[in-house]
Each structure stands twice: as C-alpha cells, then as structure tokens.
Design a protein around this motif. Structure first.
Motif, short mmCIF file in Angstrom:
data_model
loop_
_atom_site.label_atom_id
_atom_site.label_comp_id
_atom_site.label_asym_id
_atom_site.label_seq_id
_atom_site.Cartn_x
_atom_site.Cartn_y
_atom_site.Cartn_z
N TYR A 41 0.84 -1.07 0.31
CA TYR A 41 0.13 -0.15 -0.06
C TYR A 41 0.98 1.10 -0.06
CZ TYR A 41 -3.34 -3.32 1.57
OH TYR A 41 -4.62 -4.15 1.28
N ILE A 87 -3.98 7.58 -7.90
CA ILE A 87 -4.61 6.42 -8.52
C ILE A 87 -4.06 5.17 -9.35
CG2 ILE A 87 -6.71 7.50 -8.86
CD1 ILE A 87 -6.41 7.61 -12.11
N CYS A 258 -16.33 7.24 1.70
CA CYS A 258 -15.79 6.54 0.64
C CYS A 258 -16.94 5.17 0.36
CB CYS A 258 -14.33 5.88 1.00
SG CYS A 258 -14.45 4.89 2.57
N ASN A 260 -17.58 0.90 0.39
CA ASN A 260 -16.73 -0.13 -0.25
C ASN A 260 -17.50 -1.37 0.32
OD1 ASN A 260 -14.20 -2.11 1.13
ND2 ASN A 260 -15.74 -2.35 2.38
N CYS A 308 -10.76 6.67 3.14
CA CYS A 308 -11.14 5.79 1.75
C CYS A 308 -10.99 4.88 2.21
CB CYS A 308 -9.90 6.61 1.07
SG CYS A 308 -8.54 6.40 1.29
N ALA A 310 -9.18 0.94 0.47
CA ALA A 310 -8.18 0.31 -0.16
C ALA A 310 -8.02 -1.00 0.39
CB ALA A 310 -6.95 1.67 -0.21
N GLY A 311 -8.33 -2.48 -0.67
CA GLY A 311 -7.59 -3.63 -0.58
C GLY A 311 -8.82 -4.11 0.52
N CYS A 315 -10.28 3.47 5.82
CA CYS A 315 -8.58 3.82 5.83
C CYS A 315 -9.23 5.44 6.56
CB CYS A 315 -7.99 4.13 4.98
SG CYS A 315 -7.57 2.83 3.99
N LYS A 348 -4.61 9.88 1.19
CA LYS A 348 -5.02 9.22 0.51
C LYS A 348 -4.29 7.89 0.63
CE LYS A 348 -7.34 7.88 -3.66
NZ LYS A 348 -7.48 8.52 -5.36
N VAL A 349 -4.77 6.37 0.75
CA VAL A 349 -4.30 5.28 0.58
C VAL A 349 -4.53 4.76 -0.96
CG1 VAL A 349 -3.56 3.03 2.36
CG2 VAL A 349 -4.13 4.80 3.22
N VAL A 350 -3.91 4.17 -1.33
CA VAL A 350 -3.88 2.82 -2.60
C VAL A 350 -3.22 2.24 -2.37
CG1 VAL A 350 -4.49 4.83 -4.07
CG2 VAL A 350 -2.08 3.90 -3.90
N LYS A 351 -3.85 0.20 -2.64
CA LYS A 351 -3.09 -0.92 -3.09
C LYS A 351 -2.52 -1.07 -4.29
CE LYS A 351 -4.07 -5.58 -1.55
NZ LYS A 351 -3.37 -6.27 -2.40
#
Length: 353
Positions: A41, A87, A258, A260, A308, A310-311, A315, A348-351
């Motif tokens: 991440y 992104i 967000c 999910n 957000c 993520a995965g 988060c 922000k967190v992204v996987k």
C-alpha cells in the motif's frame, strides 16, 4: 427525502465498478525492483503548501514494514509541492501534484516514468477505458491517454472543480468555486456532467453550495457539499441517472466519505469558534437506508482528516497539519487492524494490486 434502494441497486453498482477496472495498455519504462507488490500500500502525504515536502509512505501488509520517502528513494528527488490525489491504474500510478502543475506518472514501485505538464493546478483523478481524467483548478477537466501519456483533450466545466467520478459513459465533476468564497460571486453549487464519447459538458446539476466529494455507486453518484461553514450546512446528496437530486436525510451532514462493497463510510467533522471539533463517524447502506454510528467500534476514535477504501480496509488518515500524521486501517466490522506512521498531512491510501 429518505432513499430506499433495492438489492438490485447494489448488484448494479458492481457492474459499474467492473466496467472501469484497471486496463491501461501503456507499458512505459519501469525501474522498480523484485518486491512482491500484492501486499503493498502507498500513503500519499500532501505536506505543506509551497514547502516541496510531499511524500509517499509504503506499507507492506505481509511483513508489517513501513518505509517513508519511497518516491525520493526511488528517484533521488522530491515528489514535489502539495500533492492532492493518487490512483493506481493498470501498471502505473498517477499523482496530482498541484504545486508543480503536473501529474507524476510512476510504475508500481514509485519509479518515475513521466511528469505530465498540466498548465494549471491538478486536483483529483479518475480513470476508465485507458484514459485518466484530472480536474484542473482553473475550471477544466483534462483527459490523459495512458498509452502516450499525453493530455489529449480538455473540457470546460465549473469553477474550481474538485473530485470527479466515472459512471457508465458519463463523468460527474464537483464544481466548488472555493477560490471565490470571499467574493460577491461566492461558492459554486453545480456538478458538471461530461459525456465521455464527445468529451463535452452536457449538463450542470444544481446542488448545495460548495460540492467537493463525489463517490460513484450504482448508476449515480453521492455528492458531499461543504456549504459555507456558516448558515448553509454540509449536505450529502444523491444524483440519480436521470440527474435528479435528493438529500440523504439519514446522514445528510457527512463531509468525507468512501464506498466499500456498496456501503458508504465516512464522518462529519465541524469546528466551533474555539476550534473545538465535533466529530461523528457514520456509515450508510443505500440498499436499506440503515445508518451505523459510530462505525468504528474501538474505544478511541482518531481525529480524522480523510477517509478512503483500499484493499478491503477502511482507511482513516489523521493529521494536525504540523506534525507527521498517521493512518488507521479498519476492517468492515470497525476494528483496528493496523496503525501506520505516515508523513505530513496524509490524504489517501492506495493498494498496488
């Protein structure tokens, strides 16, 4: 107005999400490494405006390791001044660097491939069908081709656009008018609808003042308007496929959110005249209109900055704008899985995969 949406709505949401799965076809050079990226991440840290201290924090869920300044270590230079969004799309990451007026494109190891000049401050990013879309704060949306990594078109929208989202063949753009807050013009109150085939604005939808957050669900989008921080409150609205707008009465003042697995997770945060914060965490399920507050089930609740998904994690980033911040990873039961030390002002967190 209370929204009651059927289970078919959630199924439809899955169809639209699948339609825009990562599928870019531009390989580009990679400088990467041999690390397995399936558990990696990245946390995007915006830093201070004009301080050139934006950064990336890398977290590996497999071994729990946290690495600060991942971009700097890969590229021997700073990421830049005031990043806004990141992104992952296909084999690349795209980072909107407002202070540098460019979109930084990297491989999945954070090795730079190209800096795409924007000529304006880029704010937020969305992607679909081999294209990346980015809002420019000067009132445009640009379309980047992921193979050539060139800006191939721009379209005029509203004033100071913020977040955007792709739903079907349309792009929804929140026009905040934030730079006019202290002028006679004031905040904008529109969401632009852009037809992706012609890349032309085909409609402007009126919403509550200062729309900023756009989250796609099903055939429409949820839009959080911040109001004017005085006598117009923050308001969560739903724009349906026919462009009709309704207030989500169950959690109308949610400011950050967000999605999910078809459920909205977010919070309401407001400060009084003494800068004392009132913070409420809430989730909303469009399928049955149910609200869970607080959705975080831990005794201690972080002071949130952004939220957000993520995965599979929810988060929550936390920052006091002065010291390095933290990211809290929660499961969908609201239990804390991991607290990650991040950089200054994590947004922000992204996987990666």
């Amino acid at each position: 107005m209370k929204l009651k949406l059927s289970s078919a709505f959630v199924a439809l949401a899955s169809l639209f999400l699948v339609a825009c799965e990562p599928n870019d076809d531009g390989g580009g050079k990679t400088g990467g490494g041999s690390e397995n990226l399936s558990d990696v991440y990245y946390v995007l840290n915006s830093g201070d405006w004009s301080s050139n201290n934006s950064s990336l924090t890398k977290y590996n869920a497999a071994d729990g390791s946290v690495e600060q300044f991942s971009f700097e270590k890969q590229n021997n230079r700073a990421l830049g001044n005031t990043v806004n969004d990141i992104i992952v799309y296909g084999s690349k990451m795209y980072i909107a660097v407002a202070g540098e007026s460019n979109v930084e494109v990297t491989d999945l190891y954070a090795k730079s491939i190209k800096q795409i000049a924007c000529g304006a401050q880029p704010r937020y990013l969305a992607a679909c069908d081999g294209k990346v879309y980015v809002t420019y704060y000067d009132g445009h949306v640009a379309r980047i081709d992921t193979a050539s990594l060139q800006v191939e078109a721009k379209v005029k929208v509203g004033r100071n656009p913020e977040q955007l989202a792709v739903v079907g063949n349309k792009l929804y753009v929140a026009n905040s008018g934030g730079m006019d807050y202290n002028t006679a013009l004031g905040y904008d109150n529109t969401v632009s609808v852009v037809d992706l085939a012609s890349f032309q604005e085909v409609d402007k939808i009126e919403v509550v003042l200062n729309p900023a957050v756009v989250v796609p669900v099903g055939s429409g989008v949820y839009v959080a308007s911040y109001g004017n921080y005085y006598d117009v409150p923050s308001t969560l609205q739903y724009i349906a496929a026919d462009n009709s707008v309704s207030v989500v009465a169950e959690c109308s003042n949610m400011t950050e959110l967000c999605c999910n697995a078809g459920v909205l997770y977010g919070f309401f945060s407001q400060y009084d005249e003494n800068w004392n914060a009132t913070i409420t965490y809430m989730s909303y399920n469009p399928a049955d209109g149910s609200v869970d507050s607080p959705w975080i089930k831990e005794t201690e609740l972080p002071v949130p900055y952004k939220v957000c998904a993520a995965g599979g994690y929810l988060c929550v980033t936390s920052s006091d704008y002065v010291n390095d911040g933290d990211v809290y990873l929660y499961d969908t039961d609201g239990m804390l899985v991991k607290k990650i030390a991040a950089g200054l002002n994590p947004v922000k967190v992204v996987k990666v995969k």
